[in-house]
Design a protein around this motif. Structure first.
Motif, PDB file in Angstrom:
ATOM      1  N   LEU B  66      54.024 -53.065  27.710  1.00 20.02           N
ATOM      2  CA  LEU B  66      52.283 -53.500  27.515  1.00 20.02           C
ATOM      3  C   LEU B  66      51.815 -52.031  28.000  1.00 20.02           C
ATOM      4  O   LEU B  66      50.801 -51.903  27.785  1.00 20.02           O
ATOM      5  N   SER B  67      52.807 -51.051  28.738  1.00 21.33           N
ATOM      6  CA  SER B  67      52.312 -49.884  29.273  1.00 21.33           C
ATOM      7  C   SER B  67      52.779 -48.429  28.672  1.00 21.33           C
ATOM      8  O   SER B  67      51.928 -47.544  29.329  1.00 21.33           O
ATOM      9  N   ILE B  68      53.336 -48.866  27.480  1.00 19.56           N
ATOM     10  CA  ILE B  68      53.318 -47.658  26.412  1.00 19.56           C
ATOM     11  C   ILE B  68      51.882 -46.535  26.266  1.00 19.56           C
ATOM     12  O   ILE B  68      51.678 -45.396  26.131  1.00 19.56           O
ATOM     13  N   GLN B  69      51.109 -47.251  25.812  1.00 23.66           N
ATOM     14  CA  GLN B  69      49.968 -46.458  25.699  1.00 23.66           C
ATOM     15  C   GLN B  69      48.691 -45.719  26.793  1.00 23.66           C
ATOM     16  O   GLN B  69      48.641 -44.635  27.302  1.00 23.66           O
ATOM     17  N   ALA B  70      49.156 -46.087  28.044  1.00 20.41           N
ATOM     18  CA  ALA B  70      48.626 -46.145  28.881  1.00 20.41           C
ATOM     19  C   ALA B  70      49.734 -44.421  29.527  1.00 20.41           C
ATOM     20  O   ALA B  70      49.165 -43.932  29.845  1.00 20.41           O
ATOM     21  N   VAL B  71      51.491 -44.777  29.137  1.00 24.18           N
ATOM     22  CA  VAL B  71      51.643 -43.252  29.621  1.00 24.18           C
ATOM     23  C   VAL B  71      51.482 -42.584  28.707  1.00 24.18           C
ATOM     24  O   VAL B  71      51.970 -41.369  29.308  1.00 24.18           O
ATOM     25  N   ALA B  72      51.473 -42.752  27.736  1.00 22.85           N
ATOM     26  CA  ALA B  72      51.638 -41.614  26.253  1.00 22.85           C
ATOM     27  C   ALA B  72      49.568 -40.673  26.837  1.00 22.85           C
ATOM     28  O   ALA B  72      49.810 -40.162  27.050  1.00 22.85           O
ATOM     29  N   SER B  73      48.972 -41.570  27.043  1.00 26.57           N
ATOM     30  CA  SER B  73      47.747 -40.870  27.880  1.00 26.57           C
ATOM     31  C   SER B  73      47.666 -40.280  28.877  1.00 26.57           C
ATOM     32  O   SER B  73      47.492 -38.901  29.019  1.00 26.57           O
ATOM     33  N   MET B  74      48.467 -40.279  29.945  1.00 23.34           N
ATOM     34  CA  MET B  74      48.785 -40.360  31.077  1.00 23.34           C
ATOM     35  C   MET B  74      49.558 -38.907  30.966  1.00 23.34           C
ATOM     36  O   MET B  74      49.124 -37.661  31.277  1.00 23.34           O
ATOM     37  N   LYS B 209      68.815 -53.541  31.937  1.00 22.13           N
ATOM     38  CA  LYS B 209      66.838 -53.519  31.554  1.00 22.13           C
ATOM     39  C   LYS B 209      66.766 -52.634  31.988  1.00 22.13           C
ATOM     40  O   LYS B 209      65.168 -51.129  31.604  1.00 22.13           O
ATOM     41  N   LEU B 210      67.136 -51.581  33.198  1.00 20.37           N
ATOM     42  CA  LEU B 210      66.175 -50.538  33.705  1.00 20.37           C
ATOM     43  C   LEU B 210      66.480 -49.412  32.693  1.00 20.37           C
ATOM     44  O   LEU B 210      65.158 -48.734  32.924  1.00 20.37           O
ATOM     45  N   LEU B 211      67.590 -49.427  32.638  1.00 17.42           N
ATOM     46  CA  LEU B 211      67.276 -48.330  31.914  1.00 17.42           C
ATOM     47  C   LEU B 211      66.750 -48.768  30.687  1.00 17.42           C
ATOM     48  O   LEU B 211      66.090 -47.210  30.117  1.00 17.42           O
ATOM     49  N   ALA B 212      66.654 -49.931  29.315  1.00 17.57           N
ATOM     50  CA  ALA B 212      65.621 -49.143  28.340  1.00 17.57           C
ATOM     51  C   ALA B 212      64.154 -49.603  28.932  1.00 17.57           C
ATOM     52  O   ALA B 212      63.375 -49.085  28.379  1.00 17.57           O
ATOM     53  N   PHE B 213      63.612 -49.864  29.364  1.00 18.80           N
ATOM     54  CA  PHE B 213      62.647 -49.280  30.463  1.00 18.80           C
ATOM     55  C   PHE B 213      62.289 -48.040  30.883  1.00 18.80           C
ATOM     56  O   PHE B 213      61.233 -47.119  30.284  1.00 18.80           O
ATOM     57  N   ILE B 214      62.984 -47.457  30.972  1.00 18.01           N
ATOM     58  CA  ILE B 214      63.283 -45.951  31.599  1.00 18.01           C
ATOM     59  C   ILE B 214      62.821 -45.329  30.131  1.00 18.01           C
ATOM     60  O   ILE B 214      62.128 -44.512  30.078  1.00 18.01           O
ATOM     61  N   VAL B 215      64.111 -45.611  29.317  1.00 15.44           N
ATOM     62  CA  VAL B 215      64.103 -45.438  27.615  1.00 15.44           C
ATOM     63  C   VAL B 215      62.333 -44.966  27.457  1.00 15.44           C
ATOM     64  O   VAL B 215      61.535 -44.323  26.551  1.00 15.44           O
ATOM     65  N   ALA B 216      62.283 -46.324  27.698  1.00 16.38           N
ATOM     66  CA  ALA B 216      60.328 -47.075  26.727  1.00 16.38           C
ATOM     67  C   ALA B 216      59.796 -45.857  27.646  1.00 16.38           C
ATOM     68  O   ALA B 216      58.835 -45.655  26.645  1.00 16.38           O
ATOM     69  N   GLY B 217      60.002 -45.604  28.747  1.00 13.85           N
ATOM     70  CA  GLY B 217      58.831 -44.807  29.247  1.00 13.85           C
ATOM     71  C   GLY B 217      58.515 -43.495  29.098  1.00 13.85           C
ATOM     72  O   GLY B 217      58.084 -42.169  28.499  1.00 13.85           O
ATOM     73  N   PHE B 218      59.976 -42.946  28.703  1.00 17.80           N
ATOM     74  CA  PHE B 218      60.285 -41.779  28.143  1.00 17.80           C
ATOM     75  C   PHE B 218      59.432 -40.919  27.431  1.00 17.80           C
ATOM     76  O   PHE B 218      59.044 -40.562  27.135  1.00 17.80           O
ATOM     77  N   MET B 219      59.999 -42.241  26.241  1.00 18.90           N
ATOM     78  CA  MET B 219      59.584 -41.595  24.549  1.00 18.90           C
ATOM     79  C   MET B 219      57.782 -42.024  24.527  1.00 18.90           C
ATOM     80  O   MET B 219      57.603 -41.709  24.002  1.00 18.90           O
ATOM     81  N   ALA B 220      57.341 -43.022  25.491  1.00 20.22           N
ATOM     82  CA  ALA B 220      56.086 -43.181  25.650  1.00 20.22           C
ATOM     83  C   ALA B 220      55.810 -41.062  25.898  1.00 20.22           C
ATOM     84  O   ALA B 220      54.162 -41.105  25.776  1.00 20.22           O
ATOM     85  N   GLY B 221      55.518 -41.629  26.740  1.00 16.71           N
ATOM     86  CA  GLY B 221      55.298 -39.535  27.620  1.00 16.71           C
ATOM     87  C   GLY B 221      55.889 -38.957  26.672  1.00 16.71           C
ATOM     88  O   GLY B 221      54.990 -37.943  26.769  1.00 16.71           O
ATOM     89  N   LEU B 222      56.814 -38.419  25.630  1.00 16.93           N
ATOM     90  CA  LEU B 222      57.563 -37.823  24.693  1.00 16.93           C
ATOM     91  C   LEU B 222      56.013 -38.451  23.344  1.00 16.93           C
ATOM     92  O   LEU B 222      55.310 -37.117  23.130  1.00 16.93           O
ATOM     93  N   ALA B 223      55.257 -39.212  23.185  1.00 18.64           N
ATOM     94  CA  ALA B 223      54.724 -39.790  22.680  1.00 18.64           C
ATOM     95  C   ALA B 223      53.243 -38.458  22.898  1.00 18.64           C
ATOM     96  O   ALA B 223      52.712 -37.882  22.054  1.00 18.64           O
TER      97      ALA B 223
END
Lengths: 504, 316
Positions: B66-74, B209-223
């Motif tokens: 649920l953090s992806i929108q915050a990560v993208a904004s940041m 799991k750690l890697l999956a969350f990292i990928v999710a954060g990275f992609m949110a950052g790219l977005a």
């Protein structure tokens, strides 16, 4: 006057690939205790689930107090007078004893929209008195011991008395499996008294107990009633024969393939302890040896298996393999040390239901089937096909999802998984649980094959007979300690009674 | 259905739904089908797809992010603030910040044994605060020359195709390889299907799991970076209102919220469905505010259809 309380008439139930119940007829009369016995997988639990409305039968009828019933769920069955005391208890620990007894029926004690707890506690006290329990009905169930909670469940069933029309039927599913001997005696005394109030079905795999407490006995095998008798006319040997469907058969366990020569020492366990489970267990296991571990639930054998698999951490003691001390603090370490675990909970710990057959087989093999980080599908498929052929696994293809395979074939895939990694020591926790007879024989054959290859096997059998039939040696655990050890060479197997004597 | 099993057929329901939606709009407005227009719609959808792509892995684990929108904004704030002084390094920092946010989500889940839903909600809160701090609580505009110099890869065109679409396709291809052809991807599916069995097999489930969350954060950052490029600014609330559509397009595409089943192309299709739905709604006059109602409804229906009920006996 018609004395029949519960009648099961020509009930059948099928699951994909297996007929779990085959035209079963059972009658329970007023003031009667009926014993229901059968091996694991004989259909006992399916019958109970049909009776309590968890499953719906495909064919046949259930009559309770003369009227045709089609229970939708356990609650429905309960409200009509058929109460089940579950093996895994169903009391809610955070509610009080009285609240549990009258769960869902609180209206009886509601005045002006409010619950009259005092009246409910008083009513609960009456029910508890029927099972000689003198606890305060307002205490939470979490503070009760196992036996007391079981009594609360029985009291809950008895509370139906006078609140419904007709007789009550109480189903007791393996009620003694976790009880101390003293508690069993108390339970039996109460069952004898309860006969005046209810008809009782007593399910157990302990033949002596069933003989002791029942008036009549039904024997189930492969989903059908194969024998019914008055308890007075029955003997343990006769019941056992009906239950397993043959006399003790040496060939069944491939005893002719058992090798009793001197084994190369491989695993050494010394003074292994886990608080509350077992204390100072020491034993050795040789390459190619099958070591059976016998004991009742709570004897510590399940915990021992889980510790060796890395799923629980022992408090003290040492594990050495080939003279090298090992620290087994996670399943990862266990696998690295050479252990492979075939769990009793196949569906949750053994297989990954959504992955395919080949994917399950190579799950533990690390990067053996990858190149540059990518999976080599062709190589993996070839290897999987080899094992499918070798272990006679019935599956449409290597990519078929595990969940659509039968239990026996699933188990073979789990065994293939560990052989692919080259595990030196296999922990088989109830390896034949819930798989059909033919597949069982395949698994026995496979266990002999693995022993021939020099794999050391620690076997927690599904039945005592299985442990005796397969093992080279047997350890008996009682209250977390080794109470006896038997040599079990081919042709010189110990008797079940000898093992039981050191189990309880 | 000769030669196509029922599960295979179910896989393609989202594709059929997308075609029907497109056909529906085309009937009302034939111009919709012009290639340039379709390309434009796809380009508009790509930020949503990027946000949802990494989170697909997390949902396939049976967890949620649920953090992806915050990560993208940041990430958008970091790019906007650092670009004038740091140039291309700003992009790297933004993406890295996204990956680190994901790392924290994973660490909280693994080591504190907190359900991902709470862990990512909390990390998302922290990330939002960081975004406010970085941007000094304001929208930060990106100067045209900086944009032209360093963000053209995101918003320009190559070979007549919008770069957003190309970025989306590269991500689609990359994550598909990761998910379908690597051991990591297989383990993600395995954990989502039956985590206990994977643990008992001796696999380092925490690392996956750690890697999956990292990928999710990275992609949110790219977005977030692409969003900043498109809008010409970064803001701590830039990606707000994107969480629900992002989760919706993962689920609408056919990835099960219960884990174990899913893929990136499904999310790609799901993102297009969400985008076309949005256009369709605007077309028939549903206001932007009311559109969230429809997304909410579609999400609930899609979850109900795709979830594996054998896995959930009690819903909490």
């Amino acid at each position: 006057m018609n004395d029949t309380v519960l009648e099961v008439s020509k009930v059948s139930k099928s699951f994909p690939g297996v007929k779990a119940l085959d035209t079963v007829d059972i009658v329970i009369k007023r003031n009667e205790v009926v014993g229901l016995i059968g091996e694991n997988g004989a259909g006992k639990s399916t019958l109970l689930k049909v009776l309590t409305g968890i499953y719906q039968q495909d064919e046949g009828t259930v009559f309770l107090n003369g009227s045709k019933e089609n229970f939708r769920n356990p609650r429905d069955a309960f409200d009509r007078g058929l109460a089940m005391v579950f093996q895994e208890q169903s009391v809610i620990p955070t509610l009080s004893v009285a609240e549990n007894i009258f769960l869902g029926r609180e209206n009886e004690f509601v005045k002006f929209g409010l619950l009259n707890k005092r009246a409910m506690n008083a009513a609960a006290r009456l029910e508890l008195a029927k099972v000689h329990l003198t606890i305060d009905p307002s205490v939470k169930c979490s503070s009760l011991g196992f036996a007391e909670r079981q009594m609360v469940e029985i009291a809950k069933a008895l509370s139906l008395d006078g609140r419904i029309d007709g007789e009550i039927v109480i189903l007791l599913d393996e009620p003694t499996s976790v009880l101390e001997r003293r508690e069993v005696e108390l339970l039996f005394q109460i069952i004898k008294e309860l006969k005046q109030r209810a008809a009782i079905i007593f399910i157990s795999h302990r033949l002596d107990e069933v003989l002791d407490i029942s008036d009549r006995i039904y024997v189930l095998r492969d989903g059908a009633v194969v024998h019914s008798t008055d308890a007075d006319d029955a003997t343990i040997e006769e019941l056992h024969e009906y239950m397993v469907g043959r006399q003790l058969d040496h060939e069944y366990y491939r005893e002719n393939r058992q090798r009793d020569d001197e084994k190369q020492p491989l695993l050494r366990v010394e003074n292994l302890s886990l608080e509350g489970e077992y204390r100072k267990l020491s034993f050795e296991l040789g390459a190619g040896e099958i070591l059976g571990v016998a004991g009742v639930v709570g004897s510590g054998r399940e915990a021992l298996a889980r510790c060796l698999a890395g799923l629980a951490k022992p408090d003290a003691g040492s594990i050495t393999i080939n003279g090298q001390p090992q620290t087994i603090n996670s399943p990862r370490r266990a696998v690295k040390s050479g252990f492979g675990f075939v769990p009793s909970e196949r569906k949750t710990e053994g297989i990954v239901p959504g992955l395919g057959v080949s994917e399950n087989m190579t799950l533990a093999s690390g990067n053996r089937f990858t190149r540059y980080g990518l999976i080599r599908f062709a190589q993996e498929k070839r290897e999987a096909n080899r094992w499918i052929e070798q272990l006679n696994i019935r599956t449409p293809s290597t990519s078929t999802a595990m969940q659509s395979l039968s239990g026996g074939n699933q188990q073979k895939v789990v065994l293939a998984k560990w052989q692919l990694v080259g595990s030196q020591i296999l922990i088989l926790d109830h390896p034949t649980r819930g798989i059909d007879v033919g597949a069982k024989e395949d698994v026995y054959e496979l266990i002999r094959d693995m022993a021939d290859q020099g794999i050391a096997i620690l076997l927690l059998g599904d039945t005592l007979e299985e442990v005796i039939g397969l093992s080279n040696r047997i350890l008996v655990l009682r209250d977390g300690q080794v109470s006896a050890s038997f040599d079990a060479p081919a042709g010189g197997k110990p008797q079940q009674v000898d093992l039981i004597a050191s189990m309880v | 259905m000769i030669g196509i099993s029922r599960t295979k057929f179910r896989d393609f329901i989202p594709v059929l739904a997308l075609l029907l939606l497109v056909a529906g709009i085309a009937v009302l407005e034939p111009g919709f089908l012009r290639p340039a227009n379709l390309l434009g719609v796809t380009a508009d959808t790509m930020t949503l797809f990027l946000m949802a792509s990494g989170a697909t892995l997390v949902i396939m684990l049976g967890s949620i992010d649920l953090s992806i929108q915050a990560v993208a904004s940041m990430a958008s704030c970091i790019v906007a603030v650092l670009l004038p002084d740091w140039g291309p390094l700003a992009l790297l920092v933004a993406l890295l910040a996204g990956a680190i946010s994901g790392l924290f989500c994973g660490l909280v889940v693994n080591y504190l044994r907190i359900p991902s839903f709470v862990a990512t909600l909390a990390v998302g809160g922290v990330v939002t605060s960081i975004a406010y701090w970085v941007s000094d609580t304001r929208s930060v505009y990106i100067a045209e020359e900086d944009k032209a110099a360093w963000l053209d890869w995101a918003t320009g065109t190559s070979f007549g195709i919008d770069n957003e679409v190309l970025t989306g396709l590269v991500v689609l291809a990359g994550l598909t390889v990761l998910l379908s052809f690597s051991r990591f991807g297989r383990l993600v599916r395995a954990i989502g299907s039956q985590e206990r069995a994977v643990i008992a097999t001796g696999i380092n489930v925490d690392l996956v799991k750690l890697l999956a969350f990292i990928v999710a954060g990275f992609m949110a950052g790219l977005a977030g970076v692409v969003m900043a490029a498109r809008l010409g600014s970064g803001s701590p609330t830039l990606a707000n209102e994107f969480l629900l559509p992002a989760i919706a397009c993962i689920i609408v595409g056919g990835t099960a919220i219960t884990g174990g089943v899913g893929s990136i192309w499904k999310t790609f299709v799901g993102a297009l469905i969400v985008a076309v739905m949005r256009i369709g709604m605007t077309f028939v006059g549903v206001t932007v505010f009311a559109q969230q109602i429809v997304f909410g409804l579609v999400l609930v229906i899609a979850v109900a259809i795709t979830m594996d009920r054998t896995k959930v006996s009690v819903v909490k």
